[in-house]
Motif scaffolding. Structure first.
Motif, PDB file in Angstrom:
ATOM      1  N   TRP A 296      -3.240  -3.290 -39.325  1.00  0.00           N
ATOM      2  CA  TRP A 296      -1.989  -3.383 -38.574  1.00  0.00           C
ATOM      3  C   TRP A 296      -1.906  -2.315 -37.502  1.00  0.00           C
ATOM      4  O   TRP A 296      -2.409  -1.188 -37.696  1.00  0.00           O
ATOM      5  CB  TRP A 296      -0.791  -3.164 -39.523  1.00  0.00           C
ATOM      6  CG  TRP A 296      -0.641  -4.215 -40.571  1.00  0.00           C
ATOM      7  CD1 TRP A 296      -0.344  -5.523 -40.366  1.00  0.00           C
ATOM      8  CD2 TRP A 296      -0.757  -4.043 -41.999  1.00  0.00           C
ATOM      9  NE1 TRP A 296      -0.272  -6.189 -41.571  1.00  0.00           N
ATOM     10  CE2 TRP A 296      -0.516  -5.306 -42.581  1.00  0.00           C
ATOM     11  CE3 TRP A 296      -1.025  -2.957 -42.820  1.00  0.00           C
ATOM     12  CZ2 TRP A 296      -0.546  -5.507 -43.957  1.00  0.00           C
ATOM     13  CZ3 TRP A 296      -1.067  -3.153 -44.199  1.00  0.00           C
ATOM     14  CH2 TRP A 296      -0.832  -4.424 -44.757  1.00  0.00           C
ATOM     15  N   GLU A 300       3.543  -1.061 -36.989  1.00  0.00           N
ATOM     16  CA  GLU A 300       3.780  -2.056 -38.039  1.00  0.00           C
ATOM     17  C   GLU A 300       3.459  -1.480 -39.412  1.00  0.00           C
ATOM     18  O   GLU A 300       4.185  -1.699 -40.386  1.00  0.00           O
ATOM     19  CB  GLU A 300       2.940  -3.294 -37.746  1.00  0.00           C
ATOM     20  CG  GLU A 300       3.392  -4.471 -38.586  1.00  0.00           C
ATOM     21  CD  GLU A 300       2.593  -5.729 -38.303  1.00  0.00           C
ATOM     22  OE1 GLU A 300       2.094  -5.901 -37.168  1.00  0.00           O
ATOM     23  OE2 GLU A 300       2.464  -6.533 -39.242  1.00  0.00           O
ATOM     24  N   ILE A 303       6.327   0.710 -40.603  1.00  0.00           N
ATOM     25  CA  ILE A 303       7.494  -0.060 -41.045  1.00  0.00           C
ATOM     26  C   ILE A 303       7.206  -0.674 -42.421  1.00  0.00           C
ATOM     27  O   ILE A 303       8.023  -0.597 -43.340  1.00  0.00           O
ATOM     28  CB  ILE A 303       7.867  -1.109 -39.985  1.00  0.00           C
ATOM     29  CG1 ILE A 303       8.407  -0.361 -38.763  1.00  0.00           C
ATOM     30  CG2 ILE A 303       8.892  -2.101 -40.517  1.00  0.00           C
ATOM     31  CD1 ILE A 303       8.466  -1.157 -37.492  1.00  0.00           C
ATOM     32  N   ARG A 304       6.003  -1.240 -42.562  1.00  0.00           N
ATOM     33  CA  ARG A 304       5.640  -1.820 -43.870  1.00  0.00           C
ATOM     34  C   ARG A 304       5.605  -0.750 -44.959  1.00  0.00           C
ATOM     35  O   ARG A 304       5.928  -1.003 -46.116  1.00  0.00           O
ATOM     36  CB  ARG A 304       4.254  -2.487 -43.793  1.00  0.00           C
ATOM     37  CG  ARG A 304       4.244  -3.774 -43.017  1.00  0.00           C
ATOM     38  CD  ARG A 304       2.833  -4.313 -42.880  1.00  0.00           C
ATOM     39  NE  ARG A 304       2.807  -5.489 -42.044  1.00  0.00           N
ATOM     40  CZ  ARG A 304       3.011  -6.729 -42.475  1.00  0.00           C
ATOM     41  NH1 ARG A 304       3.222  -6.967 -43.749  1.00  0.00           N
ATOM     42  NH2 ARG A 304       2.983  -7.749 -41.651  1.00  0.00           N
ATOM     43  N   SER A 344       1.050   0.763 -30.779  1.00  0.00           N
ATOM     44  CA  SER A 344       0.271  -0.479 -30.777  1.00  0.00           C
ATOM     45  C   SER A 344      -1.224  -0.226 -30.610  1.00  0.00           C
ATOM     46  O   SER A 344      -2.038  -1.009 -31.096  1.00  0.00           O
ATOM     47  CB  SER A 344       0.776  -1.437 -29.689  1.00  0.00           C
ATOM     48  OG  SER A 344       0.400  -0.957 -28.434  1.00  0.00           O
ATOM     49  N   LYS A 347      -4.663   1.558 -34.849  1.00  0.00           N
ATOM     50  CA  LYS A 347      -4.563   0.546 -35.915  1.00  0.00           C
ATOM     51  C   LYS A 347      -4.845   1.206 -37.263  1.00  0.00           C
ATOM     52  O   LYS A 347      -5.659   2.119 -37.345  1.00  0.00           O
ATOM     53  CB  LYS A 347      -5.597  -0.563 -35.709  1.00  0.00           C
ATOM     54  CG  LYS A 347      -5.581  -1.221 -34.348  1.00  0.00           C
ATOM     55  CD  LYS A 347      -4.543  -2.296 -34.268  1.00  0.00           C
ATOM     56  CE  LYS A 347      -4.535  -3.098 -32.983  1.00  0.00           C
ATOM     57  NZ  LYS A 347      -4.964  -2.464 -31.777  1.00  0.00           N
ATOM     58  N   MET A 366       6.569  -7.903 -45.371  1.00  0.00           N
ATOM     59  CA  MET A 366       7.320  -7.105 -44.393  1.00  0.00           C
ATOM     60  C   MET A 366       8.668  -6.749 -44.970  1.00  0.00           C
ATOM     61  O   MET A 366       9.375  -7.595 -45.495  1.00  0.00           O
ATOM     62  CB  MET A 366       7.479  -7.913 -43.113  1.00  0.00           C
ATOM     63  CG  MET A 366       8.196  -7.211 -42.005  1.00  0.00           C
ATOM     64  SD  MET A 366       7.336  -5.742 -41.435  1.00  0.00           S
ATOM     65  CE  MET A 366       6.586  -6.349 -39.940  1.00  0.00           C
ATOM     66  N   ASN A 368      12.360  -4.586 -44.309  1.00  0.00           N
ATOM     67  CA  ASN A 368      13.163  -3.812 -43.363  1.00  0.00           C
ATOM     68  C   ASN A 368      14.438  -3.374 -44.047  1.00  0.00           C
ATOM     69  O   ASN A 368      14.794  -3.857 -45.113  1.00  0.00           O
ATOM     70  CB  ASN A 368      13.427  -4.575 -42.061  1.00  0.00           C
ATOM     71  CG  ASN A 368      14.214  -5.837 -42.307  1.00  0.00           C
ATOM     72  OD1 ASN A 368      15.166  -5.836 -43.075  1.00  0.00           O
ATOM     73  ND2 ASN A 368      13.810  -6.921 -41.671  1.00  0.00           N
TER      74      ASN A 368
END
Ligand SMILES: C[S@@+](CC[C@H](N)C(=O)[O-])C[C@H]1O[C@@H](n2cnc3c(N)ncnc32)[C@H](O)[C@@H]1O
Length: 378
Positions: A296, A300, A303-304, A344, A347, A366, A368
Protein backbone atom coordinates in the motif's frame (compact mmCIF):
# COMPACT_ATOMS: atom_id res chain seq x y z
CA UNK A 1 42.27 13.49 -8.78
CA UNK A 2 39.57 12.88 -6.16
CA UNK A 3 39.41 10.01 -3.64
CA UNK A 4 37.10 7.82 -5.72
CA UNK A 5 39.09 8.32 -8.95
CA UNK A 6 42.22 7.13 -7.09
CA UNK A 7 40.44 3.99 -5.85
CA UNK A 8 39.06 3.24 -9.32
CA UNK A 9 42.52 3.74 -10.86
CA UNK A 10 43.88 1.23 -8.33
CA UNK A 11 41.22 -1.23 -9.46
CA UNK A 12 42.27 -1.06 -13.11
CA UNK A 13 40.62 2.21 -14.16
CA UNK A 14 37.00 1.06 -14.33
CA UNK A 15 34.42 -0.48 -12.02
CA UNK A 16 30.85 -1.71 -12.42
CA UNK A 17 28.17 0.74 -11.37
CA UNK A 18 27.34 -1.34 -8.27
CA UNK A 19 31.00 -1.14 -7.21
CA UNK A 20 30.97 2.61 -7.77
CA UNK A 21 27.74 3.02 -5.77
CA UNK A 22 29.14 0.86 -2.96
CA UNK A 23 32.17 3.20 -2.75
CA UNK A 24 30.19 6.43 -3.07
CA UNK A 25 27.75 5.44 -0.31
CA UNK A 26 29.71 3.15 2.00
CA UNK A 27 33.46 3.73 1.63
CA UNK A 28 34.58 3.81 5.29
CA UNK A 29 36.43 7.13 4.94
CA UNK A 30 34.52 9.06 2.27
CA UNK A 31 31.19 7.27 1.71
CA UNK A 32 27.99 9.28 1.94
CA UNK A 33 26.65 7.13 4.80
CA UNK A 34 29.96 6.87 6.69
CA UNK A 35 30.03 10.39 8.15
CA UNK A 36 29.40 11.07 11.81
CA UNK A 37 26.25 13.13 11.14
CA UNK A 38 23.13 11.56 9.62
CA UNK A 39 22.65 12.82 6.06
CA UNK A 40 18.86 12.54 6.13
CA UNK A 41 16.18 14.09 8.33
CA UNK A 42 14.94 17.63 8.69
CA UNK A 43 18.42 19.15 8.55
CA UNK A 44 19.73 16.64 6.03
CA UNK A 45 19.52 16.09 2.28
CA UNK A 46 16.16 14.28 2.24
CA UNK A 47 13.39 13.13 4.54
CA UNK A 48 12.44 9.57 5.36
CA UNK A 49 9.12 8.68 7.00
CA UNK A 50 10.61 8.13 10.49
CA UNK A 51 12.58 11.40 10.31
CA UNK A 52 9.76 13.40 8.68
CA UNK A 53 7.24 12.98 11.48
CA UNK A 54 6.89 11.34 14.88
CA UNK A 55 3.48 10.14 13.76
CA UNK A 56 5.02 7.33 11.74
CA UNK A 57 6.48 5.81 14.92
CA UNK A 58 3.28 6.53 16.85
CA UNK A 59 1.14 4.59 14.37
CA UNK A 60 3.63 1.70 14.34
CA UNK A 61 3.61 1.66 18.14
CA UNK A 62 -0.20 1.39 18.08
CA UNK A 63 -0.04 -1.39 15.51
CA UNK A 64 2.61 -3.29 17.52
CA UNK A 65 0.43 -2.94 20.62
CA UNK A 66 -2.48 -4.60 18.82
CA UNK A 67 -0.26 -7.43 17.54
CA UNK A 68 1.26 -8.04 20.98
CA UNK A 69 -2.29 -8.17 22.37
CA UNK A 70 -2.72 -11.35 20.29
CA UNK A 71 0.68 -12.96 20.74
CA UNK A 72 2.33 -11.47 23.81
CA UNK A 73 5.38 -9.20 23.59
CA UNK A 74 7.24 -9.28 20.28
CA UNK A 75 10.86 -8.78 19.26
CA UNK A 76 11.06 -5.63 17.15
CA UNK A 77 13.87 -5.14 14.65
CA UNK A 78 14.62 -1.97 12.74
CA UNK A 79 16.84 -2.73 9.74
CA UNK A 80 18.94 0.24 8.54
CA UNK A 81 18.05 1.94 11.80
CA UNK A 82 19.95 5.09 10.78
CA UNK A 83 19.85 7.80 13.44
CA UNK A 84 17.44 5.81 15.62
CA UNK A 85 14.42 8.05 15.00
CA UNK A 86 12.05 5.11 14.59
CA UNK A 87 13.13 3.08 17.61
CA UNK A 88 13.26 6.17 19.82
CA UNK A 89 9.82 7.27 18.56
CA UNK A 90 8.25 3.84 19.11
CA UNK A 91 9.68 3.65 22.65
CA UNK A 92 8.41 7.14 23.44
CA UNK A 93 4.94 6.37 22.08
CA UNK A 94 4.71 3.09 24.02
CA UNK A 95 5.86 4.72 27.25
CA UNK A 96 5.10 2.54 30.26
CA UNK A 97 3.33 -0.04 28.08
CA UNK A 98 6.68 -0.81 26.43
CA UNK A 99 7.45 -4.02 28.28
CA UNK A 100 3.99 -5.48 27.51
CA UNK A 101 4.48 -4.86 23.80
CA UNK A 102 8.18 -5.40 23.08
CA UNK A 103 10.30 -8.10 24.64
CA UNK A 104 13.45 -7.05 22.74
CA UNK A 105 14.51 -4.28 20.36
CA UNK A 106 17.22 -4.67 17.74
CA UNK A 107 18.79 -1.93 15.62
CA UNK A 108 20.69 -3.12 12.53
CA UNK A 109 22.90 -0.49 10.93
CA UNK A 110 25.81 -0.81 8.57
CA UNK A 111 27.47 2.54 9.27
CA UNK A 112 29.82 2.43 12.30
CA UNK A 113 29.23 6.14 13.00
CA UNK A 114 25.46 5.63 13.05
CA UNK A 115 25.84 2.54 15.27
CA UNK A 116 27.70 4.74 17.77
CA UNK A 117 24.93 7.32 17.57
CA UNK A 118 22.27 4.60 17.96
CA UNK A 119 23.98 3.20 21.05
CA UNK A 120 24.06 6.66 22.63
CA UNK A 121 20.48 7.55 21.69
CA UNK A 122 18.89 4.22 22.64
CA UNK A 123 20.91 3.87 25.86
CA UNK A 124 20.95 0.11 26.14
CA UNK A 125 17.25 -0.36 25.28
CA UNK A 126 18.18 -2.06 21.98
CA UNK A 127 20.87 -4.43 20.71
CA UNK A 128 22.83 -2.50 18.09
CA UNK A 129 24.36 -4.76 15.41
CA UNK A 130 25.92 -4.48 11.96
CA UNK A 131 24.09 -7.45 10.46
CA UNK A 132 20.84 -9.10 11.56
CA UNK A 133 22.52 -12.49 11.92
CA UNK A 134 24.74 -11.06 14.69
CA UNK A 135 21.61 -10.81 16.84
CA UNK A 136 20.24 -13.90 18.60
CA UNK A 137 17.38 -15.45 16.61
CA UNK A 138 14.03 -14.93 18.34
CA UNK A 139 12.17 -17.85 19.87
CA UNK A 140 8.84 -15.98 19.82
CA UNK A 141 7.02 -13.53 17.53
CA UNK A 142 9.10 -10.97 15.68
CA UNK A 143 8.33 -7.85 13.67
CA UNK A 144 11.05 -6.69 11.27
CA UNK A 145 10.84 -3.18 9.87
CA UNK A 146 12.95 -1.54 7.16
CA UNK A 147 12.55 2.02 5.90
CA UNK A 148 14.61 2.91 2.84
CA UNK A 149 17.07 0.08 3.16
CA UNK A 150 16.42 -1.72 -0.10
CA UNK A 151 16.61 1.41 -2.28
CA UNK A 152 20.07 2.09 -0.80
CA UNK A 153 21.52 -1.26 -1.96
CA UNK A 154 24.02 -0.91 -4.83
CA UNK A 155 22.61 -1.62 -8.30
CA UNK A 156 24.05 -2.45 -11.70
CA UNK A 157 23.13 -0.09 -14.54
CA UNK A 158 22.45 -1.14 -18.13
CA UNK A 159 21.58 0.39 -21.48
CA UNK A 160 19.80 -1.62 -24.16
CA UNK A 161 21.01 -1.66 -27.76
CA UNK A 162 18.98 -2.91 -30.73
CA UNK A 163 19.79 -6.55 -30.05
CA UNK A 164 22.21 -6.48 -27.18
CA UNK A 165 22.40 -5.36 -23.56
CA UNK A 166 25.35 -3.29 -22.32
CA UNK A 167 26.37 -2.39 -18.80
CA UNK A 168 27.24 1.15 -17.88
CA UNK A 169 30.54 1.03 -15.98
CA UNK A 170 32.30 3.97 -14.38
CA UNK A 171 35.78 4.71 -15.74
CA UNK A 172 38.47 7.25 -14.99
CA UNK A 173 39.38 9.07 -18.18
CA UNK A 174 42.04 11.81 -18.01
CA UNK A 175 41.59 11.97 -14.25
CA UNK A 176 37.79 12.41 -14.38
CA UNK A 177 34.84 10.05 -14.01
CA UNK A 178 32.95 9.00 -17.12
CA UNK A 179 30.71 6.20 -18.42
CA UNK A 180 31.98 3.19 -20.29
CA UNK A 181 29.78 0.59 -22.01
CA UNK A 182 30.62 -3.09 -21.73
CA UNK A 183 28.63 -6.14 -22.86
CA UNK A 184 26.35 -7.25 -20.04
CA UNK A 185 27.72 -10.05 -17.88
CA UNK A 186 25.67 -13.23 -17.64
CA UNK A 187 24.29 -12.49 -14.16
CA UNK A 188 23.19 -8.99 -15.19
CA UNK A 189 21.48 -10.12 -18.41
CA UNK A 190 20.05 -13.07 -16.44
CA UNK A 191 18.39 -10.69 -13.98
CA UNK A 192 16.28 -9.15 -16.73
CA UNK A 193 15.43 -12.56 -18.25
CA UNK A 194 14.38 -13.83 -14.81
CA UNK A 195 11.93 -10.94 -14.57
CA UNK A 196 10.86 -11.41 -18.23
CA UNK A 197 11.89 -7.83 -18.98
CA UNK A 198 12.79 -6.76 -22.52
CA UNK A 199 14.15 -3.24 -22.58
CA UNK A 200 13.55 -0.92 -25.56
CA UNK A 201 16.59 0.19 -27.58
CA UNK A 202 18.21 3.14 -25.79
CA UNK A 203 16.43 2.38 -22.50
CA UNK A 204 18.50 2.66 -19.31
CA UNK A 205 17.65 0.50 -16.29
CA UNK A 206 19.03 -0.63 -12.95
CA UNK A 207 19.19 -4.11 -11.44
CA UNK A 208 19.73 -4.81 -7.76
CA UNK A 209 21.42 -8.20 -7.92
CA UNK A 210 21.70 -8.52 -4.13
CA UNK A 211 18.08 -7.73 -3.16
CA UNK A 212 16.84 -11.33 -3.18
CA UNK A 213 19.77 -12.62 -1.09
CA UNK A 214 19.57 -9.76 1.39
CA UNK A 215 15.82 -10.21 1.84
CA UNK A 216 16.12 -14.00 1.98
CA UNK A 217 18.58 -13.72 4.90
CA UNK A 218 16.23 -11.39 6.76
CA UNK A 219 13.26 -13.73 6.27
CA UNK A 220 15.27 -16.74 7.36
CA UNK A 221 16.34 -15.00 10.56
CA UNK A 222 12.80 -13.91 11.35
CA UNK A 223 11.47 -17.49 11.53
CA UNK A 224 7.91 -18.69 11.27
CA UNK A 225 5.93 -16.34 13.52
CA UNK A 226 6.87 -13.06 11.98
CA UNK A 227 5.86 -9.95 10.15
CA UNK A 228 8.13 -7.97 7.85
CA UNK A 229 7.29 -4.36 6.97
CA UNK A 230 9.23 -2.81 4.13
CA UNK A 231 8.77 0.87 3.41
CA UNK A 232 10.45 2.00 0.22
CA UNK A 233 10.24 3.57 -3.19
CA UNK A 234 9.56 0.93 -5.80
CA UNK A 235 7.43 -0.69 -8.44
CA UNK A 236 6.70 -4.17 -9.68
CA UNK A 237 9.03 -5.15 -12.57
CA UNK A 238 6.30 -4.57 -15.16
CA UNK A 239 6.10 -0.87 -14.19
CA UNK A 240 9.67 -0.34 -13.04
CA UNK A 241 10.99 -1.30 -16.46
CA UNK A 242 8.24 0.30 -18.55
CA UNK A 243 10.11 2.53 -21.04
CA UNK A 244 7.21 5.00 -21.13
CA UNK A 245 7.49 5.70 -17.40
CA UNK A 246 11.18 5.23 -16.63
CA UNK A 247 13.03 5.06 -19.94
CA UNK A 248 16.14 6.49 -18.24
CA UNK A 249 15.90 4.27 -15.16
CA UNK A 250 14.92 5.17 -11.61
CA UNK A 251 18.30 6.28 -10.29
CA UNK A 252 17.99 9.46 -8.24
CA UNK A 253 20.54 11.51 -6.27
CA UNK A 254 19.79 13.95 -3.46
CA UNK A 255 21.75 16.79 -1.97
CA UNK A 256 20.09 19.43 0.22
CA UNK A 257 16.62 18.40 -0.92
CA UNK A 258 17.64 18.90 -4.57
CA UNK A 259 17.14 16.02 -7.01
CA UNK A 260 19.89 15.22 -9.51
CA UNK A 261 20.14 12.39 -12.04
CA UNK A 262 23.94 12.45 -12.25
CA UNK A 263 25.46 9.93 -9.83
CA UNK A 264 29.00 10.78 -10.93
CA UNK A 265 28.69 14.30 -9.53
CA UNK A 266 30.37 14.79 -6.11
CA UNK A 267 30.66 11.13 -5.00
CA UNK A 268 30.29 10.84 -1.23
CA UNK A 269 28.42 14.15 -1.05
CA UNK A 270 25.06 13.08 -2.42
CA UNK A 271 22.72 10.16 -1.81
CA UNK A 272 22.22 7.68 -4.66
CA UNK A 273 19.11 5.51 -4.73
CA UNK A 274 17.33 3.26 -7.18
CA UNK A 275 13.74 2.08 -6.91
CA UNK A 276 13.10 -1.36 -5.47
CA UNK A 277 11.79 -4.07 -7.78
CA UNK A 278 9.01 -5.39 -5.52
CA UNK A 279 8.98 -8.66 -7.47
CA UNK A 280 12.46 -9.46 -6.07
CA UNK A 281 11.15 -9.13 -2.53
CA UNK A 282 8.02 -11.08 -3.38
CA UNK A 283 9.78 -13.97 -5.12
CA UNK A 284 11.95 -14.78 -2.10
CA UNK A 285 9.01 -14.56 0.26
CA UNK A 286 6.85 -16.82 -1.88
CA UNK A 287 9.62 -19.43 -2.04
CA UNK A 288 9.89 -19.32 1.78
CA UNK A 289 6.14 -19.83 2.30
CA UNK A 290 5.44 -16.25 3.43
CA UNK A 291 2.06 -14.60 2.86
CA UNK A 292 1.69 -11.15 1.40
CA UNK A 293 -0.52 -9.05 3.63
CA UNK A 294 -0.51 -6.04 1.32
CA UNK A 295 1.39 -3.47 -0.69
CA UNK A 296 0.00 0.00 0.00
CA UNK A 297 1.02 3.63 -0.42
CA UNK A 298 2.28 4.98 2.91
CA UNK A 299 -0.85 7.09 3.52
CA UNK A 300 -3.11 4.09 3.00
CA UNK A 301 -0.99 1.88 5.25
CA UNK A 302 -1.12 4.47 8.05
CA UNK A 303 -4.90 4.69 7.82
CA UNK A 304 -5.27 0.89 7.76
CA UNK A 305 -2.85 0.57 10.69
CA UNK A 306 -4.99 2.83 12.88
CA UNK A 307 -3.87 6.44 12.36
CA UNK A 308 -7.37 7.72 13.22
CA UNK A 309 -7.43 5.88 16.58
CA UNK A 310 -3.93 7.04 17.48
CA UNK A 311 -4.86 10.62 16.59
CA UNK A 312 -7.94 10.33 18.82
CA UNK A 313 -5.80 9.07 21.67
CA UNK A 314 -3.77 12.28 21.25
CA UNK A 315 -7.00 14.35 21.42
CA UNK A 316 -6.83 15.13 17.74
CA UNK A 317 -10.14 13.57 16.73
CA UNK A 318 -12.70 15.33 14.57
CA UNK A 319 -14.02 17.35 17.51
CA UNK A 320 -10.60 18.57 18.68
CA UNK A 321 -10.44 22.35 19.06
CA UNK A 322 -8.29 24.40 16.68
CA UNK A 323 -5.33 25.63 18.66
CA UNK A 324 -1.57 25.89 18.18
CA UNK A 325 -1.00 22.29 19.33
CA UNK A 326 -3.67 20.63 17.20
CA UNK A 327 -2.66 22.64 14.14
CA UNK A 328 1.01 21.70 14.62
CA UNK A 329 0.22 18.01 15.13
CA UNK A 330 -2.10 17.92 12.10
CA UNK A 331 0.69 19.44 9.98
CA UNK A 332 2.98 16.67 11.23
CA UNK A 333 0.44 14.05 10.18
CA UNK A 334 -0.09 15.73 6.79
CA UNK A 335 3.60 15.39 5.97
CA UNK A 336 3.17 11.60 5.90
CA UNK A 337 -0.15 11.61 4.06
CA UNK A 338 0.84 14.10 1.33
CA UNK A 339 -0.66 12.73 -1.92
CA UNK A 340 1.90 14.74 -3.91
CA UNK A 341 4.83 13.29 -1.94
CA UNK A 342 5.58 10.62 0.65
CA UNK A 343 1.97 9.59 1.19
CA UNK A 344 1.71 8.13 -2.29
CA UNK A 345 5.33 7.71 -3.46
CA UNK A 346 6.50 5.56 -0.56
CA UNK A 347 4.97 2.07 -0.42
CA UNK A 348 4.65 -0.38 2.44
CA UNK A 349 4.98 -4.07 1.57
CA UNK A 350 3.99 -6.41 4.38
CA UNK A 351 4.81 -10.11 4.46
CA UNK A 352 3.99 -12.50 7.28
CA UNK A 353 4.06 -16.03 8.63
CA UNK A 354 2.23 -17.78 11.44
CA UNK A 355 0.15 -15.98 14.05
CA UNK A 356 1.41 -12.53 13.11
CA UNK A 357 0.35 -13.05 9.49
CA UNK A 358 -3.13 -14.06 10.65
CA UNK A 359 -3.40 -11.11 13.06
CA UNK A 360 -2.24 -8.65 10.40
CA UNK A 361 -4.78 -9.72 7.84
CA UNK A 362 -7.10 -7.28 9.65
CA UNK A 363 -5.11 -4.59 7.81
CA UNK A 364 -6.85 -5.68 4.65
CA UNK A 365 -10.16 -4.37 6.03
CA UNK A 366 -10.16 -0.62 5.55
CA UNK A 367 -11.06 1.05 8.82
CA UNK A 368 -11.89 4.64 9.48
CA UNK A 369 -12.84 6.55 12.55
CA UNK A 370 -16.46 6.87 11.43
CA UNK A 371 -16.88 3.09 11.16
CA UNK A 372 -15.18 2.65 14.51
CA UNK A 373 -17.31 5.30 16.12
CA UNK A 374 -20.39 3.49 14.78
CA UNK A 375 -19.06 0.21 16.18
CA UNK A 376 -18.66 1.85 19.56
CA UNK A 377 -22.30 2.96 19.31
CA UNK A 378 -21.65 6.70 18.98
C1 LIG B 1 18.14 6.27 3.69
S1 LIG B 1 18.84 5.80 5.20
C2 LIG B 1 17.38 5.27 6.07
C3 LIG B 1 17.50 5.35 7.57
C4 LIG B 1 16.23 5.04 8.36
N1 LIG B 1 15.78 3.69 8.10
C5 LIG B 1 15.13 6.02 8.03
O1 LIG B 1 14.22 5.66 7.28
O2 LIG B 1 15.19 7.15 8.52
C6 LIG B 1 19.62 4.30 4.76
C7 LIG B 1 20.40 3.66 5.89
O3 LIG B 1 20.63 2.30 5.57
C8 LIG B 1 21.89 1.93 6.08
N2 LIG B 1 22.25 0.70 5.36
C9 LIG B 1 22.52 0.53 4.07
N3 LIG B 1 22.74 -0.77 3.76
C10 LIG B 1 22.58 -1.44 4.91
C11 LIG B 1 22.63 -2.83 5.26
N4 LIG B 1 22.93 -3.76 4.34
N5 LIG B 1 22.38 -3.18 6.55
C12 LIG B 1 22.09 -2.24 7.47
N6 LIG B 1 22.03 -0.93 7.21
C13 LIG B 1 22.25 -0.52 5.94
C14 LIG B 1 22.74 3.13 5.77
O4 LIG B 1 23.94 3.16 6.52
C15 LIG B 1 21.77 4.26 6.15
O5 LIG B 1 21.88 4.61 7.51
Amino acid sequence: MGWIERIIEDRGGEVSFAEFMELALYDPDHGYYSGSEPRYGRRGDFLTAPTASLWYARVLAGFLTRLAGGTGPVTFVDLAAGDGSLLAGVSEALGERGADVLIRRVAVERSPAMRGRLARRLQGTADVVTDLWEAKQPSGPVVVHASELYDALPVERVIAGNDELNELWVAVVDGSLGWKQRPARENVAGYFSEHRVKLDPGQVAEACLSAQDVHGRHLQWAGDDALVLILDYGYEARRLYDARGRGQGSLACFHRHQLSRDPLESPGEQDITAHVNWDDIRMVAREGGWHEIGLWPLAEFLIRAGLAEVAEAFDLGMEAPMNARTIRERQEIKRLLDPEGMGSDLKMLIQGRGRLAALSSQLRCMQNSEENATKRGR
